[in-house]
Design an enzyme around this catalytic site. Structure first.
Site, PDB file in Angstrom:
ATOM      1  N   HIS A  38      49.181  38.701  39.594  1.00 45.95           N
ATOM      2  CA  HIS A  38      49.030  37.421  40.336  1.00 45.95           C
ATOM      3  C   HIS A  38      49.437  38.067  41.618  1.00 45.95           C
ATOM      4  CE1 HIS A  38      47.775  34.201  37.915  1.00 45.95           C
ATOM      5  NE2 HIS A  38      48.411  34.675  36.921  1.00 45.95           N
ATOM      6  N   HIS A  78      47.089  40.886  32.875  1.00 41.35           N
ATOM      7  CA  HIS A  78      45.660  40.812  32.965  1.00 41.35           C
ATOM      8  C   HIS A  78      44.986  41.343  34.021  1.00 41.35           C
ATOM      9  CE1 HIS A  78      46.600  37.080  35.322  1.00 41.35           C
ATOM     10  NE2 HIS A  78      46.970  36.355  34.252  1.00 41.35           N
ATOM     11  N   ASN A  85      42.294  40.263  36.573  1.00 42.00           N
ATOM     12  CA  ASN A  85      41.951  38.836  36.931  1.00 42.00           C
ATOM     13  C   ASN A  85      43.453  38.771  37.887  1.00 42.00           C
ATOM     14  OD1 ASN A  85      41.144  38.815  33.540  1.00 42.00           O
ATOM     15  ND2 ASN A  85      40.050  37.811  35.243  1.00 42.00           N
ATOM     16  N   ARG A 141      37.060  51.926  49.700  1.00 45.16           N
ATOM     17  CA  ARG A 141      38.108  52.315  50.589  1.00 45.16           C
ATOM     18  C   ARG A 141      39.408  51.539  50.479  1.00 45.16           C
ATOM     19  NH1 ARG A 141      33.575  51.753  53.639  1.00 45.16           N
ATOM     20  NH2 ARG A 141      32.504  53.654  54.310  1.00 45.16           N
ATOM     21  N   GLY A 190      35.355  37.401  26.710  1.00 47.35           N
ATOM     22  CA  GLY A 190      33.987  37.240  27.237  1.00 47.35           C
ATOM     23  C   GLY A 190      33.858  36.370  28.482  1.00 47.35           C
ATOM     24  N   ASP A 234      46.413  35.253  26.796  1.00 44.81           N
ATOM     25  CA  ASP A 234      46.631  34.100  27.736  1.00 44.81           C
ATOM     26  C   ASP A 234      46.280  32.870  27.384  1.00 44.81           C
ATOM     27  OD1 ASP A 234      47.549  33.379  30.195  1.00 44.81           O
ATOM     28  OD2 ASP A 234      45.834  34.130  31.312  1.00 44.81           O
TER      29      ASP A 234
HETATM   30 ZN   LIG Z   1      48.924  33.783  31.513  1.00 44.52          ZN
END
Ligand SMILES: [Zn+2]
Length: 381
Positions: A189, A210, A213, A221, A243, A268
């Protein structure tokens, strides 16, 4: 004490390779190298036997939440994931008020003490508002080492991992503090640059939360965190193989670049995993699950998954085309090693816990054993 069993005739995936017509001997709760007299022989020919799955990032399942639920809820979620092959699970919290998180962590720590879960993962609140995903922006904070310490202490030694946006003020000091306390610092994050991500790795971060994500995309660059995390040998990258979170080609790219020894498949998962569509909460956030995809009611961000690791396994082999041995590494051996539990779990070796999964030739789950007891007994004709 569970009776002894010999699973015979299977394709057994060992760290050294796959043995056709192999057998796994279970004596009590452990794997043994010789069969005790009178052991039950279970013929599993035509099936695969692989180590039980280890999930280091999971928010719930079976309609129950690790993020806001009671101890009973957590056990319900754990049981659901066990039936899908996950014999070891770390419970992941999401961004919340610090006092609330500390209380929830205390409850989870008791379950970890009893051996029901393998510890606690804090995902937030020390993450970037630019890459907040399904986390409540009002409750995000810069990573203050004193506050990081407060959450770690609330787990009485059962904190396993914390996801941080390490580029924020206090981020690198927090990584160092976590590392000193034996807690995995995970980059995620995050809105960090390539260079900022390298600083976090030098400070002690060892996991990418992850990968792909909730972080900037790879630019030629501005290679960003994805490139730094894939390049550096010290990092294990989490991948959500449902998926929805990743295109199969992105998954293969990560797998091939990092190598099978540096990937950890995670779910997750949120409460709808192994349960069904509908309205749920992820921490304080309202989530709508439709066709197995979880999204925030407000804004539509992907909000965790409804994945179970048996589906991730099957998909990795049948859709992504990965070798079975590599999938076993990513779903059992590597996460076990990350948790420091590889002396007990993560592979089918004598002396380790008898945690295993039986799959048919289409890679569908037909049996799960945990510590020598069937969680799902295979119905073999
Ligand atoms: Zn999570």
């Amino acid at each position: 004490m569970a009776p002894s069993k010999v699973l015979a005739g299977a394709r057994v995936v060992l760290p050294t390779g796959t043995v056709d017509d192999g057998r796994v001997i279970v004596d009590g709760t452990r794997i043994a190298d010789t069969a005790p007299p009178g052991a039950d022989v279970v013929d599993v020919s035509g099936h695969w036997v692989v180590p039980g799955f280890v999930d280091i990032h999971n928010h719930g399942g079976g309609g129950a939440s690790f993020t806001g639920g009671t101890a009973e809820d957590v056990l319900q979620g754990v049981e659901t994931h066990r039936r899908h092959g996950t014999t070891t699970v770390v419970a992941s919290a999401v961004t919340g008020d610090l006092d609330f998180l500390a209380r929830q962590a205390g409850m989870l720590a008791e379950l970890a003490q009893q051996g029901d879960i393998a510890g606690v993962h804090f995902e937030g609140p020390f993450i970037s508002p630019c890459r907040k995903g399904a986390h409540d922006e009002q409750l995000l904070r810069d990573p203050d080492p004193a506050e990081v310490r407060k959450l770690v202490d609330a787990t009485h030694g059962h904190a396993r991992m914390m996801t941080l946006a390490t580029e924020l003020p206090g981020g690198l000091d927090s990584v160092r503090l976590l590392t000193e306390h034996g807690v995995i610092a995970a980059v995620g994050h995050t809105d960090a640059t390539y260079e900022q991500t390298l600083q976090a790795i030098d400070a002690g971060a060892t996991v990418a939360t992850h990968l792909f994500n909730a972080m900037p995309p790879l630019g030629h660059r501005a290679p960003g965190p994805i490139t730094a995390l894939l390049e550096d040998e010290r990092i294990t990258v989490e991948l959500i193989n449902d998926g929805t979170h990743l295109h199969p080609a992105a998954l293969r790219l990560a797998f091939h670049h990092a190598g099978a020894a540096r990937v950890a498949f995670i779910t997750d998962a949120m409460d709808a995993a192994g349960f069904g569509d509908g309205r749920y909460l992820l921490g304080p956030m309202e989530v709508e699950v439709a066709d197995g995809v979880a999204r925030l009611v407000e804004g539509g961000s992907i909000a965790g998954s409804t994945l179970t690791l048996d589906r991730a396994f099957k998909r990795a082999v049948t859709v992504d085309g990965l070798p079975v041995g590599d999938v076993v590494a990513a779903i059992s051996a590597n996460p076990a090693r990350l948790l420091g539990l590889d002396d007990r779990i993560g592979s089918l070796e004598p002396g380790k816990d008898a945690d295993l999964v039986v799959l048919d030739d289409a890679f569908d789950l037909v049996g799960v054993m945990r510590r020598g007891e069937w969680v799902v007994a295979p119905q073999l004709g």
